[in-house]
Scaffold this motif. Structure first.
Motif, PDB file in Angstrom:
ATOM      1  N   CYS A  74      77.815  -2.928  24.676  1.00 57.82           N
ATOM      2  CA  CYS A  74      77.420  -3.377  26.013  1.00 57.82           C
ATOM      3  C   CYS A  74      75.968  -3.033  26.305  1.00 57.82           C
ATOM      4  O   CYS A  74      75.243  -3.822  26.933  1.00 57.82           O
ATOM      5  N   VAL A  75      75.527  -1.870  25.861  1.00 53.41           N
ATOM      6  CA  VAL A  75      74.126  -1.500  26.044  1.00 53.41           C
ATOM      7  C   VAL A  75      73.223  -2.452  25.261  1.00 53.41           C
ATOM      8  O   VAL A  75      72.216  -2.949  25.782  1.00 53.41           O
ATOM      9  N   ILE A  76      73.595  -2.717  24.035  1.00 54.17           N
ATOM     10  CA  ILE A  76      72.812  -3.645  23.214  1.00 54.17           C
ATOM     11  C   ILE A  76      72.787  -5.036  23.852  1.00 54.17           C
ATOM     12  O   ILE A  76      71.747  -5.696  23.908  1.00 54.17           O
ATOM     13  N   ALA A  77      73.947  -5.479  24.348  1.00 56.62           N
ATOM     14  CA  ALA A  77      74.017  -6.783  25.013  1.00 56.62           C
ATOM     15  C   ALA A  77      73.137  -6.807  26.257  1.00 56.62           C
ATOM     16  O   ALA A  77      72.454  -7.797  26.541  1.00 56.62           O
ATOM     17  N   GLY A  78      73.164  -5.716  27.004  1.00 57.14           N
ATOM     18  CA  GLY A  78      72.336  -5.645  28.195  1.00 57.14           C
ATOM     19  C   GLY A  78      70.857  -5.702  27.888  1.00 57.14           C
ATOM     20  O   GLY A  78      70.088  -6.393  28.571  1.00 57.14           O
ATOM     21  N   LEU A  79      70.448  -4.994  26.841  1.00 54.85           N
ATOM     22  CA  LEU A  79      69.027  -4.916  26.517  1.00 54.85           C
ATOM     23  C   LEU A  79      68.487  -6.175  25.846  1.00 54.85           C
ATOM     24  O   LEU A  79      67.341  -6.569  26.082  1.00 54.85           O
ATOM     25  N   TYR A  80      69.324  -6.802  25.013  1.00 56.93           N
ATOM     26  CA  TYR A  80      68.814  -7.895  24.195  1.00 56.93           C
ATOM     27  C   TYR A  80      69.304  -9.277  24.614  1.00 56.93           C
ATOM     28  O   TYR A  80      68.873 -10.272  24.038  1.00 56.93           O
ATOM     29  N   ASP A  81      70.167  -9.332  25.616  1.00 53.94           N
ATOM     30  CA  ASP A  81      70.612 -10.634  26.118  1.00 53.94           C
ATOM     31  C   ASP A  81      70.469 -10.693  27.629  1.00 53.94           C
ATOM     32  O   ASP A  81      69.611 -11.389  28.151  1.00 53.94           O
ATOM     33  N   VAL A  82      71.273  -9.925  28.333  1.00 53.10           N
ATOM     34  CA  VAL A  82      71.301 -10.026  29.798  1.00 53.10           C
ATOM     35  C   VAL A  82      69.957  -9.679  30.419  1.00 53.10           C
ATOM     36  O   VAL A  82      69.476 -10.374  31.327  1.00 53.10           O
ATOM     37  N   LEU A  83      69.325  -8.623  29.946  1.00 50.74           N
ATOM     38  CA  LEU A  83      68.064  -8.154  30.528  1.00 50.74           C
ATOM     39  C   LEU A  83      66.922  -8.195  29.516  1.00 50.74           C
ATOM     40  O   LEU A  83      65.995  -7.384  29.590  1.00 50.74           O
ATOM     41  N   GLN A  84      66.968  -9.143  28.617  1.00 53.32           N
ATOM     42  CA  GLN A  84      65.989  -9.154  27.541  1.00 53.32           C
ATOM     43  C   GLN A  84      64.559  -9.328  28.033  1.00 53.32           C
ATOM     44  O   GLN A  84      63.611  -8.831  27.393  1.00 53.32           O
ATOM     45  N   ASP A  85      64.348  -9.988  29.148  1.00 51.15           N
ATOM     46  CA  ASP A  85      62.995 -10.198  29.664  1.00 51.15           C
ATOM     47  C   ASP A  85      62.616  -9.205  30.756  1.00 51.15           C
ATOM     48  O   ASP A  85      61.449  -9.144  31.163  1.00 51.15           O
ATOM     49  N   THR A  86      63.582  -8.445  31.235  1.00 48.24           N
ATOM     50  CA  THR A  86      63.332  -7.485  32.314  1.00 48.24           C
ATOM     51  C   THR A  86      64.110  -6.206  32.018  1.00 48.24           C
ATOM     52  O   THR A  86      65.151  -5.944  32.624  1.00 48.24           O
ATOM     53  N   PRO A  87      63.671  -5.384  31.083  1.00 46.66           N
ATOM     54  CA  PRO A  87      64.438  -4.222  30.645  1.00 46.66           C
ATOM     55  C   PRO A  87      64.685  -3.217  31.762  1.00 46.66           C
ATOM     56  O   PRO A  87      63.878  -3.105  32.692  1.00 46.66           O
ATOM     57  N   PRO A  88      65.786  -2.492  31.673  1.00 45.73           N
ATOM     58  CA  PRO A  88      66.109  -1.524  32.715  1.00 45.73           C
ATOM     59  C   PRO A  88      65.245  -0.271  32.621  1.00 45.73           C
ATOM     60  O   PRO A  88      64.736   0.080  31.549  1.00 45.73           O
ATOM     61  N   ASP A  89      65.111   0.401  33.741  1.00 47.41           N
ATOM     62  CA  ASP A  89      64.421   1.685  33.787  1.00 47.41           C
ATOM     63  C   ASP A  89      65.364   2.838  33.473  1.00 47.41           C
ATOM     64  O   ASP A  89      64.917   3.935  33.129  1.00 47.41           O
ATOM     65  N   LEU A  90      66.669   2.581  33.614  1.00 47.91           N
ATOM     66  CA  LEU A  90      67.656   3.650  33.482  1.00 47.91           C
ATOM     67  C   LEU A  90      68.993   3.043  33.081  1.00 47.91           C
ATOM     68  O   LEU A  90      69.343   1.949  33.532  1.00 47.91           O
ATOM     69  N   CYS A 114      75.242   6.166  26.002  1.00 51.68           N
ATOM     70  CA  CYS A 114      73.978   6.868  26.246  1.00 51.68           C
ATOM     71  C   CYS A 114      73.250   7.190  24.956  1.00 51.68           C
ATOM     72  O   CYS A 114      72.012   7.213  24.929  1.00 51.68           O
ATOM     73  N   ILE A 115      73.999   7.457  23.887  1.00 50.71           N
ATOM     74  CA  ILE A 115      73.350   7.617  22.587  1.00 50.71           C
ATOM     75  C   ILE A 115      72.572   6.349  22.246  1.00 50.71           C
ATOM     76  O   ILE A 115      71.407   6.401  21.842  1.00 50.71           O
ATOM     77  N   GLU A 116      73.227   5.198  22.426  1.00 48.98           N
ATOM     78  CA  GLU A 116      72.554   3.935  22.118  1.00 48.98           C
ATOM     79  C   GLU A 116      71.366   3.714  23.037  1.00 48.98           C
ATOM     80  O   GLU A 116      70.289   3.285  22.593  1.00 48.98           O
ATOM     81  N   GLY A 117      71.551   4.001  24.324  1.00 51.51           N
ATOM     82  CA  GLY A 117      70.434   3.840  25.252  1.00 51.51           C
ATOM     83  C   GLY A 117      69.238   4.686  24.859  1.00 51.51           C
ATOM     84  O   GLY A 117      68.097   4.224  24.871  1.00 51.51           O
ATOM     85  N   ALA A 118      69.499   5.951  24.492  1.00 49.64           N
ATOM     86  CA  ALA A 118      68.403   6.838  24.090  1.00 49.64           C
ATOM     87  C   ALA A 118      67.747   6.357  22.806  1.00 49.64           C
ATOM     88  O   ALA A 118      66.520   6.412  22.664  1.00 49.64           O
ATOM     89  N   LEU A 119      68.549   5.894  21.849  1.00 44.19           N
ATOM     90  CA  LEU A 119      67.984   5.367  20.610  1.00 44.19           C
ATOM     91  C   LEU A 119      67.110   4.141  20.869  1.00 44.19           C
ATOM     92  O   LEU A 119      66.153   3.879  20.133  1.00 44.19           O
ATOM     93  N   GLN A 120      67.443   3.401  21.925  1.00 39.84           N
ATOM     94  CA  GLN A 120      66.659   2.219  22.286  1.00 39.84           C
ATOM     95  C   GLN A 120      65.453   2.566  23.157  1.00 39.84           C
ATOM     96  O   GLN A 120      64.682   1.688  23.547  1.00 39.84           O
TER      97      GLN A 120
END
Length: 261
Positions: A74-90, A114-120
């Protein structure tokens, strides 16, 4: 502030509603809260990713998506699909139904996100609500998280260390199993270990004669050492544990070198 939230209990879990309220307060009136959460419960999957199969994702409402995958997916999907042009701050993960303290941390999908989020490279905080006799029968068992979640996240954002190391810091927060009014405050802790608690398998036979194994956990109110997460929770404190995904035991590297030469 733009915040991405997820969990491991699933898109319809009550703890995700609590987290939405926390994130909304933290984001502020001009902020955005985006949800990408598992379509079904994913407890215990750790940092698993769906590397060998695709992940179906569906938009349920504005800024709200369900993915048929793990919390890390879900984190990967959020970063690279849902929010790919506007990344989250948190990234916030939770609020988990049950603690992710001590050895539970190693199995937790909440932590895996959170591990994935930190790695990203995104600041990430896991939030979990310890259950016990003091809160399990409340109208809102998440009362401690509800009352203190936003202030805890704000304190971490404003006062805690956030670094740019290869394995970035993230934070594991566990709210104690007490009503909101009985929370004593926040405590910086290490990860504990319950000496008498282990996951185990229990066999059962189905009506058709087939054998199935159910994985069961152990007692959650076993004390851990002073200064550790579960000990603080059982004493009424919100535990905050700084973590990294680097599993190296640095204290042993020199000892190993000596042993191998």
């Amino acid at each position: 502030m733009r915040i991405l939230i997820t969990n491991d209990d699933g898109i319809n879990a009550p703890g995700l509603k609590v987290l939405t309220d926390i994130a909304t307060e933290v984001a502020g009136p001009d902020g955005e809260v985006w949800t990408v959460a598992p379509a079904f419960e994913q407890s215990g999957v750790g940092h698993c990713i769906s590397y060998t199969r695709p992940t179906m994702i569906a938009q349920l409402e504005e800024r709200r998506f369900a993915a048929e995958g793990s919390p890390a997916d879900c984190v990967i999907a959020g970063l690279y699909d849902v929010l790919q042009d506007t990344p989250p701050d948190l990234i916030l993960s939770g609020v988990n139904r049950g603690n992710n303290a001590a050895e539970n941390t190693l199995y937790s999908g909440t932590i895996g996100a959170c591990i994935e989020g930190a790695l990203q490279g995104v600041r990430s905080i896991a939030l979990s609500q310890f259950y016990g006799p003091g809160n399990a029968n409340l109208d809102n068992p998440f009362e401690a998280a509800t009352d203190h979640g936003a202030s805890t996240v704000k304190a971490l954002l404003n006062d805690a260390l956030w670094d740019n190391a290869d394995y970035k810091l993230f934070y594991n927060v566990n709210f104690p199993p007490v009503p909101g009014k009985d929370v004593k405050g926040m405590a910086a802790t290490t990860q504990g270990f319950r000496l008498n608690t282990r996951f185990r398998a229990e066999a059962q036979t189905s009506p058709t004669g087939r054998k199935f194994l159910w994985v069961k956990g152990g007692p959650q109110h076993e004390p851990t050492a002073p200064g550790t997460d579960a000990a603080a929770n059982l004493d009424g404190y919100i535990s905050i544990t700084p973590m990294r995904a680097d599993l190296t035991d640095y204290d042993m590297v020199t000892t190993l070198e000596d042993a191998l030469t």
